[in-house]
Design a protein around this motif. Sequence first.
Motif, mmCIF file in Angstrom:
data_model
loop_
_atom_site.group_PDB
_atom_site.id
_atom_site.type_symbol
_atom_site.label_atom_id
_atom_site.label_comp_id
_atom_site.label_asym_id
_atom_site.label_seq_id
_atom_site.Cartn_x
_atom_site.Cartn_y
_atom_site.Cartn_z
ATOM 1 N N ILE A 191 43.329 40.549 43.914
ATOM 2 C CA ILE A 191 42.920 39.154 44.124
ATOM 3 C C ILE A 191 41.717 38.813 43.257
ATOM 4 O O ILE A 191 41.637 37.708 42.690
ATOM 5 N N LEU A 192 40.774 39.749 43.123
ATOM 6 C CA LEU A 192 39.559 39.470 42.360
ATOM 7 C C LEU A 192 39.823 39.262 40.880
ATOM 8 O O LEU A 192 38.949 38.741 40.160
ATOM 9 N N THR A 193 40.997 39.616 40.399
ATOM 10 C CA THR A 193 41.338 39.411 38.982
ATOM 11 C C THR A 193 42.176 38.151 38.770
ATOM 12 O O THR A 193 42.570 37.884 37.640
ATOM 13 N N GLN A 194 42.457 37.406 39.834
ATOM 14 C CA GLN A 194 43.348 36.251 39.745
ATOM 15 C C GLN A 194 42.597 34.931 39.931
ATOM 16 O O GLN A 194 43.138 33.973 40.474
ATOM 17 N N GLY A 195 41.329 34.878 39.481
ATOM 18 C CA GLY A 195 40.515 33.694 39.718
ATOM 19 C C GLY A 195 41.117 32.414 39.172
ATOM 20 O O GLY A 195 41.182 31.383 39.849
ATOM 21 N N GLU A 196 41.588 32.440 37.941
ATOM 22 C CA GLU A 196 42.145 31.238 37.314
ATOM 23 C C GLU A 196 43.436 30.805 37.997
ATOM 24 O O GLU A 196 43.664 29.613 38.223
ATOM 25 N N VAL A 197 44.277 31.772 38.349
ATOM 26 C CA VAL A 197 45.533 31.451 39.034
ATOM 27 C C VAL A 197 45.257 30.809 40.392
ATOM 28 O O VAL A 197 45.893 29.825 40.782
ATOM 29 N N ILE A 198 44.297 31.365 41.122
ATOM 30 C CA ILE A 198 43.978 30.843 42.452
ATOM 31 C C ILE A 198 43.372 29.450 42.355
ATOM 32 O O ILE A 198 43.715 28.549 43.129
ATOM 33 N N PRO A 202 48.014 24.701 43.908
ATOM 34 C CA PRO A 202 47.938 23.412 44.609
ATOM 35 C C PRO A 202 47.342 23.510 46.010
ATOM 36 O O PRO A 202 46.869 22.515 46.551
ATOM 37 N N LEU A 203 47.359 24.705 46.605
ATOM 38 C CA LEU A 203 46.796 24.883 47.945
ATOM 39 C C LEU A 203 45.351 25.366 47.893
ATOM 40 O O LEU A 203 44.815 25.817 48.919
ATOM 41 N N TYR A 204 44.700 25.253 46.744
ATOM 42 C CA TYR A 204 43.341 25.783 46.631
ATOM 43 C C TYR A 204 42.382 25.107 47.610
ATOM 44 O O TYR A 204 41.588 25.784 48.285
ATOM 45 N N LEU A 205 42.434 23.786 47.725
ATOM 46 C CA LEU A 205 41.480 23.080 48.587
ATOM 47 C C LEU A 205 41.661 23.444 50.058
ATOM 48 O O LEU A 205 40.680 23.837 50.717
ATOM 49 N N PRO A 206 42.872 23.338 50.634
ATOM 50 C CA PRO A 206 42.995 23.765 52.040
ATOM 51 C C PRO A 206 42.687 25.244 52.235
ATOM 52 O O PRO A 206 42.135 25.636 53.257
ATOM 53 N N MET A 207 43.051 26.069 51.238
ATOM 54 C CA MET A 207 42.725 27.493 51.330
ATOM 55 C C MET A 207 41.222 27.687 51.398
ATOM 56 O O MET A 207 40.705 28.430 52.248
ATOM 57 N N ARG A 257 32.270 38.472 48.503
ATOM 58 C CA ARG A 257 33.402 39.283 48.052
ATOM 59 C C ARG A 257 34.420 38.435 47.307
ATOM 60 O O ARG A 257 35.004 38.868 46.286
ATOM 61 N N LEU A 258 34.675 37.228 47.790
ATOM 62 C CA LEU A 258 35.695 36.372 47.180
ATOM 63 C C LEU A 258 35.134 35.498 46.059
ATOM 64 O O LEU A 258 35.898 34.752 45.444
ATOM 65 N N HIS A 259 33.847 35.586 45.792
ATOM 66 C CA HIS A 259 33.244 34.716 44.775
ATOM 67 C C HIS A 259 33.911 34.838 43.402
ATOM 68 O O HIS A 259 34.180 33.812 42.757
ATOM 69 N N PRO A 260 34.230 36.046 42.900
ATOM 70 C CA PRO A 260 34.850 36.097 41.566
ATOM 71 C C PRO A 260 36.212 35.427 41.489
ATOM 72 O O PRO A 260 36.619 34.988 40.397
ATOM 73 N N SER A 261 36.937 35.342 42.598
ATOM 74 C CA SER A 261 38.288 34.784 42.552
ATOM 75 C C SER A 261 38.361 33.355 43.081
ATOM 76 O O SER A 261 39.158 32.551 42.599
ATOM 77 N N VAL A 262 37.548 33.008 44.058
ATOM 78 C CA VAL A 262 37.623 31.686 44.688
ATOM 79 C C VAL A 262 36.472 30.792 44.258
ATOM 80 O O VAL A 262 36.597 29.563 44.236
ATOM 81 N N GLY A 263 35.338 31.385 43.897
ATOM 82 C CA GLY A 263 34.154 30.605 43.550
ATOM 83 C C GLY A 263 34.183 30.073 42.125
ATOM 84 O O GLY A 263 35.113 30.315 41.354
ATOM 85 N N GLY A 264 33.118 29.341 41.815
ATOM 86 C CA GLY A 264 32.959 28.817 40.466
ATOM 87 C C GLY A 264 33.564 27.463 40.222
ATOM 88 O O GLY A 264 33.324 26.852 39.170
ATOM 89 N N THR A 265 34.354 26.955 41.154
ATOM 90 C CA THR A 265 34.957 25.636 40.977
ATOM 91 C C THR A 265 33.962 24.548 41.366
ATOM 92 O O THR A 265 32.933 24.811 41.999
ATOM 93 N N GLU A 266 34.284 23.311 41.020
ATOM 94 C CA GLU A 266 33.386 22.204 41.345
ATOM 95 C C GLU A 266 33.264 22.028 42.855
ATOM 96 O O GLU A 266 32.174 21.756 43.373
ATOM 97 N N THR A 267 34.372 22.177 43.562
ATOM 98 C CA THR A 267 34.329 22.056 45.023
ATOM 99 C C THR A 267 33.430 23.121 45.631
ATOM 100 O O THR A 267 32.629 22.844 46.542
ATOM 101 N N TRP A 268 33.559 24.343 45.170
ATOM 102 C CA TRP A 268 32.717 25.443 45.641
ATOM 103 C C TRP A 268 31.238 25.143 45.380
ATOM 104 O O TRP A 268 30.385 25.343 46.254
ATOM 105 N N GLN A 269 30.932 24.647 44.177
ATOM 106 C CA GLN A 269 29.545 24.406 43.792
ATOM 107 C C GLN A 269 28.943 23.188 44.485
ATOM 108 O O GLN A 269 27.727 22.986 44.414
ATOM 109 N N ILE A 270 29.760 22.398 45.154
ATOM 110 C CA ILE A 270 29.242 21.273 45.937
ATOM 111 C C ILE A 270 29.104 21.655 47.404
ATOM 112 O O ILE A 270 28.055 21.436 48.028
#
Length: 797
Positions: A191-198, A202-207, A257-270
Amino acid sequence: MQFAVLSGFLLAALTPFLNNLFRQRLGLVLALLPAALAVWFASFIPDIMAGEVIVQEMAWIPGLDISLTMMLDGLSLLFALLISVIGTFVFLYASGYLAGHQDLARFYVVLLSFMASMLGLVLADSLITLFVFWELTSITSYMLIGFNHKDPEARKAALQGLIVTVGGGLALLAGMVMLANAAGSYSLQEILTQGEVIANNPLYLPMLLCLLGGAFTKSAQFPFHFWLPNAMAAPTPVSSYLHSATMVKAGIYLLARLHPSVGGTETWQILLPLFGATTMFVGAFLAVRSTGVKKLLAYSTVMALGTLTMLLGIGTETAMIAFAAFLLGHSLYKGALFMVAGALDHSTGTKDVTKMGGLRKVMPVTALAALVAGMSLAGLPPLFGFVAKELMFEAALGGSVLLTYTLVLALTSAAFVIAVAAIIAFKPFYGALKETPKKPHEAGWAMLAGPVVLAAISLAFGILPGMAGNLLVEAAASSVAGRPLDVHLYLWHGINAPLLMSLASLALGALIFWRWDAFRKRLEVLNPLIARGPEAGYFKMMDFLVWSAEGQTRLLQNGSMRNYLSVILVTLVGLVGYTLFYRYQLHWNWDVSFQIHELIVVGLLVGATAVVCTTRSRLGAVASMGVFGFAVALIFILFSAPDLGITQVLVETLTVILLVLVLFKLPSFVSLSTPAQRARDVVVALLTGGLMTLLMMVAIDVQIFPSISSYMIEQSQPLAYGRNIVNVILVDFRALDTLGEIFVLALAAIGVYAMLKLHPETDPGSNELAGSLVLPPLETDKAIKPQTKQQDGGSAS
């Protein structure tokens, strides 16, 4: 690593037996396990510093391809060391704080289980394993917070913490499922290597919202912050463990733990800086208006958790380094300060700092540990808390989203926390000696070992910050960032913006401490607003749950079997009927021919049913039920199932005979329903019967697999050496099924025999037995007036 986790559960199972051997020394013996684990985890530091990730796999559920895989990297190593090192001192501390408690063994059992659950959580590689241990920490923390189960406040606080964290756990489970589907794996390594895919899923926001819901509730982020201070109803060893390095940081660990795969997006940073900074300010503000020493520390923990969340949201390299340093520094000084708070309560009999003073002379070691740990909490040099606070200010200055918001709240919160640190470090120990409920005295060595050692480590890391950076911070920050980071920690960075912010917060915090009494009184004007905060919403939600539960109980669970059956059947018709008509195309063969004798049997069934439902004669109803049963037996015989037909005849004959024998001893029939209710029952019955008929018609026309009858015909003689195929099926092919039927019939026969032989009038012991087997009548039965008995019974229901 699997054994390192399971060893806690194994020792917990042995604790009751060890209690009989060691008694008052049990805590000292149990402390050997976390101490050994700390040494063992520390042996991995060179490998982790070299950038290695250690993975160990063990088959768990091979049939489902699920393994118990553990992963050790910089982040999990930091948490594992904090859990084991602080856990060692907590066990020592508990042996003195709870000495002589009648339930001390039970406390150790739950505490060991909690420690093992936290280790499993931070070491787990699979999302499934992580969630299992996540829920175990919620359950064990519930038991620890409610340890003093005779105290209503402890039970209330434990239940509140459980409901909030488990409710968030349900959201977390949904988020994990979506995350695994998006990444194509439940393994964190993949999962930690799939940041761009995640991020592009389309389910990124509810996830993300579900994952944040689980993390925010666990780590007491606003507006779920209220449960953590209320958990101070737990014994102080629990508070020092759960709220320094373990339970409340589980959500923070998940986000990191999930920061490399889920973090870094604009939603995360807000979202993370917004909620983190708000939590940071709310915790610091509520801390400065409290007077209980444990509440002061609890709200400052809320502040620290908000700070860590904010740093994860900022997401820069500096923020990741600040996150790891702040996490380490907070665990050290907060564990020490909670143990100091417990020592004060244990020695003086009060938790209110306004009722303490002058204890430095009678508790010198406690006072020194409180001073050092308090300076680290305030972020003063040369403590490691100062290094972490400078990094936090530097990261806040480098944030691009919500920059002004986070800077203002960070500066204000730091000032409040400096005042809180001064209150804890000075108020109880300096000034005139005040009279307390108990004569103050210095705590024993077991209670002082933790605060002294943890405060000393905080001082050592502050003087030599490079040691902490090289050993722990760099590897942890690199794991959170998802790439190698070059970390250099210094106590002095020269005169810069973070230092100026520290000086400003120090001046403001000193002013608040100087005028604390007046400041606290002025804040009382906000009490009505605070009373209507998120915790009030929690209680309103609980009241609504009770109200809705009472309503549905009155409606659905009112003691009426007719009502239960109606609800079940209507639900069945609705769900199955909807699925059948709207999700599948109906295809069945209507080319069905009937013979005259079959129609006669069907007529008997329908006629017997009509008589049972309409007759007012009890004897007539029993006879009609017998006709119905024998007609069913005829159907079995007509369609080549003589064994079922014989069984049906025997059962129906026995039933009719028994009913006739007890007919005149039964109470009179009464009218329990109105015509409208009976009409409703007819509709429900017709709908259910129609649905079942339709399902059978559809099933007859569907054959997914070849019929098994040809196999039984062919193999009856070669395999079972029998020419009677029905007998072979019963005693060979379906032997266990037949055995089950024989067992049921034998059990029914024993029950009938017991009823026939039980004579309450002549057997004096039978009255007690009968009274224990018969349930009391429902309240509604008391209002039923029996009608006059007829020769063959009363009116039919």
